[in-house]
Enzyme design. Sequence first.
Site, mmCIF file in Angstrom:
data_model
loop_
_atom_site.group_PDB
_atom_site.id
_atom_site.type_symbol
_atom_site.label_atom_id
_atom_site.label_comp_id
_atom_site.label_asym_id
_atom_site.label_seq_id
_atom_site.Cartn_x
_atom_site.Cartn_y
_atom_site.Cartn_z
ATOM 1 C CD GLU A 179 0.731 9.184 75.996
ATOM 2 O OE1 GLU A 179 1.543 9.955 76.518
ATOM 3 O OE2 GLU A 179 0.624 7.987 76.311
ATOM 4 C CD GLU A 251 2.244 4.451 74.267
ATOM 5 O OE1 GLU A 251 2.378 4.590 75.508
ATOM 6 O OE2 GLU A 251 2.713 5.254 73.435
#
Length: 822
Positions: A179, A251
């Site tokens: 991320e 995710e």
Amino acid sequence: MTALQFLLLALVAVTQVASATTVTYNDRALVIDGQRRIILSGSIHYPRSTPQMWPDLINKAKEGGLNTIETYVFWNGHEPRRRQYNFEGSYDIIRFFKEIQNAGMHAILRIGPYICGEWNYGGLPAWLRDIPGMQFRLHNAPFEREMETFTTLIVNKMKDVNMFAGQGGPIILAQIENEYGNIMGQLKNNQSASQYIHWCADMANKQEVGVPWIMCQQDNDVPHNVINTCNGFYCHDWFPNRTGIPKIWTENWTGWFKAWDKPDFHRSAEDIAFAVAMFFQKRGSVHNYYMYHGGTNFGRTSGGPYITTSYDYDAPLDEYGNIRQPKYGHLKDLHDLIRSMEKILVHGKYNDTSYGKNVTVTKYMYGGSSVCFINNQFVDRDMKVTLGGETHLVPAWSVSILPNCKTVAYNTAKIKTQTSVMVKKANSVEKEPETMRWSWMPENLKPFMTDHRGSFRQSQLLEQIATSTDQSDYLWYRTSLEHKGEGSYTLYVNTSGHEMYAFVNGRLVGQNHSADGAFVFQLQSPVKLHSGKNYVSLLSGTVGLKNYGPSFELVPAGIAGGPVKLVGTNGTAIDLTKSSWSYKSGLAGELRQIHLDKPGYKWQSHNGTIPVNRPFTWYKTTFEAPAGEEAVVVDLLGLNKGVAWVNGNSLGRYWPSYTAAEMPGCHVCDYRGKFIAEGDGIRCLTGCGEPAQRFYHVPRSFLRAGEPNTLILFEEAGGDPTRAAFHTVAVGPVCVAAVELGDDVTLSCGGHGRVVASVDVASFGVARGSCGAYKGGCESKAALKAFTDACVGRESCTVKYTAAFAGAGCQSGALTVQATCS
């Protein structure tokens, strides 16, 4: 080398080559051994469970329709001190991946090594800060050297036991960084950030693991030699940044993590199924649930700032490893259907047809077969869609899947699987807490009540994490001052810590903690000074470390800079900020390892009575392990704040005195519409105004059957341990609602010897209530008898809903069945 040895080596080499798997990709899918494959994956974090739990968790994931297991790698757990490694117990990552291999499943290795994950420092070891010139997650030699060293260590460990696909192992994808795209634009040095992320990709590819490398949430400035992927509650409208790579969702958040000041978050099965179906409708091929099993934050390094010990995450497998219904079963039905259509979805030609605003039909065609998806993104209205001469009613915020483009096989809003209500049963071995005899031991605070015998001194107030290298939650700040005569003052301490205790001349004068995760507060306490030398001892505590955001490692903790002042009743002020401060990390009991209950410890008990509501106290009791195989929890309601151990194994931090906030989302839950976990519009919350967490997981592997087990508590703030009690977690009521004519209705008590004790409801049109408390509706005597005959006394049963269930004035329609397991 003898001829026989040479032959044996040759046979081994041939066997390894024969079992090797090639993994490549194109714009539609991962290509495994030349075949395009759909990947259905679930996150299971090995340190958030135990090795004894791993096979069961992995097998339940497989039975739930998954073919892949994903996990982060936890750097600070594996290397708590520089070049001192831990690959034992719950950190035996090799054993975890071998369990995945034994189950015949693929694996995704997300090395990071920054992982976020609601984990201390996002998994980065605090000792990194001791290295000169260190900047986390930017282009600098100290960080990149340490990151490469650890990444290479993990890769080589996997290679040594043939875990990568090319070696015949389960690992088909590997991830570097995590991320980073979310914070790149917020960093002060864009050039350094860009150089760093490209260095990460080059370093990873130099490892030659033989499988593709991925980077999640890296939509801008994407290195050419990695695949960028999506994270979030929805990823159907996201596509990779370039052609030739598949659409990967690393995710899909099945719920949300919980902080001490927050209620429990719930994401409905209908909404998750909607998101998954939309993803595959729009050309997705690799999908991972975060989390599939959330687990427990055992120990003190495994939870981020103010994150509870429970990391349940409302996942399909609950914190204890139990199947969460209906989420697990509803998604399993979707997985089975998606996998049955694999070839059409990854090879077929497709076209999207709009049926007006918010309604789209996608048709896939391959080899003479077809598959259709109909999505309705309206949140307030059902829609009728005519397809091939057939009209289909598609509920609001749902997707219908038609494997032959004619008949609906699955709709995301129509749950056919049962709902299970988990209940906590008292320990049947002994009547607790009456039979639990307690002893106690005071934490030895005396050495910290002066400013003598510290580790070092500084004439300034230092930041806690860098000072203690995160080897303890606690850091002592101690100083002294001369005072003429007696005086009354107010002590003011400005802190970035999470909690603070203040002692003056050996007496506890005040305590406080930050509210709502602000981590900045001021402690104010009235104090009295006597004539001569006075001692001020401040104990700063952390409850997990910052794990996310740009330069998160620079966010201070502790009394960094203060100020610390004494202000008299007449307005006079004594500034202690630049006094000579003596520093000491940790508590005496930590150093002595009281939680291990070594011989020679002087536990006290006076005729079975112990002091309660006494801060800084250790408590001990013994108990018998609850019989059976069901998950075990300890109820710590009545305690305040501290840490618990069973037989020397950490259960994590406890804080049942912290009350979860009242939030509007506790009063409404509707699966229709985008799920959010932060900001306005949060819904589907439970536990508002209740203890943030009162039950703490005790894995069966921590317990000894047939002999006494030891529970030790360090009660920091003052509570009553005599109210503690052990329970098992099991299926209680089970229900199936909205069953339609012709459906097979299955009820299950989840094993562990539990069977259906009674069938309590079998009716049409239930008016109100939830599973376990349904009321109203038109009772069907025929349905009640059919389910009673088929189910009572059995662990599971299946009954077909037939027209014979109607009658006695009841209108046939949606049927609701409720049973009780015991």
